[in-house]
Design an enzyme around this catalytic site. Sequence first.
Site, PDB file in Angstrom:
ATOM      1  N   GLY A 126       0.847  -1.186   0.000  1.00  9.19           N
ATOM      2  CA  GLY A 126       0.000   0.000   0.000  1.00  9.19           C
ATOM      3  C   GLY A 126       0.879   1.231   0.000  1.00  9.19           C
ATOM      4  O   GLY A 126       1.687   1.419   0.920  1.00  9.19           O
ATOM      5  N   SER A 167       0.598   3.488   3.203  1.00 10.02           N
ATOM      6  CA  SER A 167       1.216   2.938   4.408  1.00 10.02           C
ATOM      7  C   SER A 167       2.715   2.740   4.235  1.00 10.02           C
ATOM      8  O   SER A 167       3.465   2.756   5.217  1.00 10.02           O
ATOM      9  CB  SER A 167       0.539   1.636   4.839  1.00 10.02           C
ATOM     10  OG  SER A 167       0.493   0.692   3.797  1.00 10.02           O
ATOM     11  N   TYR A 196      -4.726  -7.271  -8.336  1.00 11.35           N
ATOM     12  CA  TYR A 196      -5.387  -6.771  -7.134  1.00 11.35           C
ATOM     13  C   TYR A 196      -6.715  -7.484  -6.882  1.00 11.35           C
ATOM     14  O   TYR A 196      -7.458  -7.786  -7.812  1.00 11.35           O
ATOM     15  CB  TYR A 196      -5.671  -5.270  -7.279  1.00 11.35           C
ATOM     16  CG  TYR A 196      -4.432  -4.415  -7.381  1.00 11.35           C
ATOM     17  CD1 TYR A 196      -3.753  -4.006  -6.229  1.00 11.35           C
ATOM     18  CD2 TYR A 196      -3.946  -4.002  -8.619  1.00 11.35           C
ATOM     19  CE1 TYR A 196      -2.620  -3.204  -6.324  1.00 11.35           C
ATOM     20  CE2 TYR A 196      -2.810  -3.210  -8.719  1.00 11.35           C
ATOM     21  CZ  TYR A 196      -2.157  -2.820  -7.569  1.00 11.35           C
ATOM     22  OH  TYR A 196      -1.029  -2.040  -7.651  1.00 11.35           O
ATOM     23  N   ARG A 251      -9.247  -6.170  -4.430  1.00  7.22           N
ATOM     24  CA  ARG A 251      -9.555  -5.145  -3.437  1.00  7.22           C
ATOM     25  C   ARG A 251     -10.943  -4.531  -3.596  1.00  7.22           C
ATOM     26  O   ARG A 251     -11.373  -3.755  -2.728  1.00  7.22           O
ATOM     27  CB  ARG A 251      -8.502  -4.032  -3.501  1.00  7.22           C
ATOM     28  CG  ARG A 251      -8.583  -3.202  -4.768  1.00  7.22           C
ATOM     29  CD  ARG A 251      -7.375  -2.327  -5.018  1.00  7.22           C
ATOM     30  NE  ARG A 251      -6.995  -1.474  -3.916  1.00  7.22           N
ATOM     31  CZ  ARG A 251      -5.940  -0.647  -3.972  1.00  7.22           C
ATOM     32  NH1 ARG A 251      -5.204  -0.578  -5.072  1.00  7.22           N
ATOM     33  NH2 ARG A 251      -5.646   0.099  -2.930  1.00  7.22           N
ATOM     34  N   GLY A 291       8.877   5.653  -5.543  1.00  7.26           N
ATOM     35  CA  GLY A 291       8.208   6.936  -5.341  1.00  7.26           C
ATOM     36  C   GLY A 291       7.805   7.158  -3.895  1.00  7.26           C
ATOM     37  O   GLY A 291       7.828   8.289  -3.401  1.00  7.26           O
ATOM     38  N   ASP A 292       7.438   6.068  -3.215  1.00  5.97           N
ATOM     39  CA  ASP A 292       7.088   6.184  -1.799  1.00  5.97           C
ATOM     40  C   ASP A 292       8.330   6.560  -0.990  1.00  5.97           C
ATOM     41  O   ASP A 292       8.260   7.373  -0.063  1.00  5.97           O
ATOM     42  CB  ASP A 292       6.512   4.868  -1.286  1.00  5.97           C
ATOM     43  CG  ASP A 292       5.286   4.430  -2.074  1.00  5.97           C
ATOM     44  OD1 ASP A 292       4.576   5.304  -2.606  1.00  5.97           O
ATOM     45  OD2 ASP A 292       5.050   3.215  -2.163  1.00  5.97           O
TER      46      ASP A 292
END
Length: 313
Positions: A36, A39, A107, A109, A260-261
Amino acid sequence: MSEIDILSFGETMAMFVAEQTGDLAQVAQFHKRIAGADSNVAIGLSRLGFNVAWLSRVGDDSLGRFVVDTLTKEGLDCRHVAVDPLHPTGFQLKSREDAGADPQVEYFRKGSAASHLSIADISPALLQARHLHATGIPPALSDATHELSVELMTQMRKAGRSVSFDPNLRPSLWANQQTMIREINALAARADWVLPGLSEGRLLTGFDDPADIAAFYLDQGAEAVAIKLGPDGAYYRTQMDQGFVAAVRVDTVVDTVGAGDGFAVGMISALLENLSFPEAVQRGNWIGSRAVQSRGDMEGLPSRSELPTRSVA
């Protein structure tokens, strides 16, 4: 003063990572982790010593317990993670690739517990956080999470808190590209620091040059923009300054997911420590380079003691 340094929100999924390369249909063994973008950033900031509150929902199931246990062990304040008895925890499958190729991700979700986050989940204590980090993923999950994103960004900026925004485009989650562009740009206009990738910026603004992309968001009300350029580093622009910051050399790319996170972790942490914008971009580049050298979405994010003590060129 609030005990919360940073508020982050969104969906953490369970992630099953293939142990062997090849088509996911043929893989027999997987390793369980979490995934995620929102997170990931929260975990990275927690590792650097910030008190991070995490707002989310998980299902009343084993995957939900695994997610919360993992986030708690990473130091996140999970008191605002609700357990939803009616909807499941989302999960994903991720392929293992050689030579740094982008992994295949599937995914599962739709209708997840996190997609049912809403304004009703906002506690007044959360709005006392010093900083809010938001991405373009939660608003794509459902009408309720879109409304939540708008409310949090609006309230936090109105209260004088700093707000960062990473578009983190997920086209498959939106009804169509036009809607995605319109809604993401509307959210970016509520942020102080906007952190797009170059391809994202080009799609969202219609401009090719990083300087023009940054000017678009500055004109919308942002205080500063940093544009990720991959192996070419990053470009930044504020109302007073602009420039390029070189990338950190990476000899072997292991896993591109999470770069990128990592960049966002570096930017946010440095700016909250009152470093200059060029210094913040430099830290963002360095942490992003760490991320691509580790298998997993957030495993390469450093602790405070691992940060360079001097400039990294």
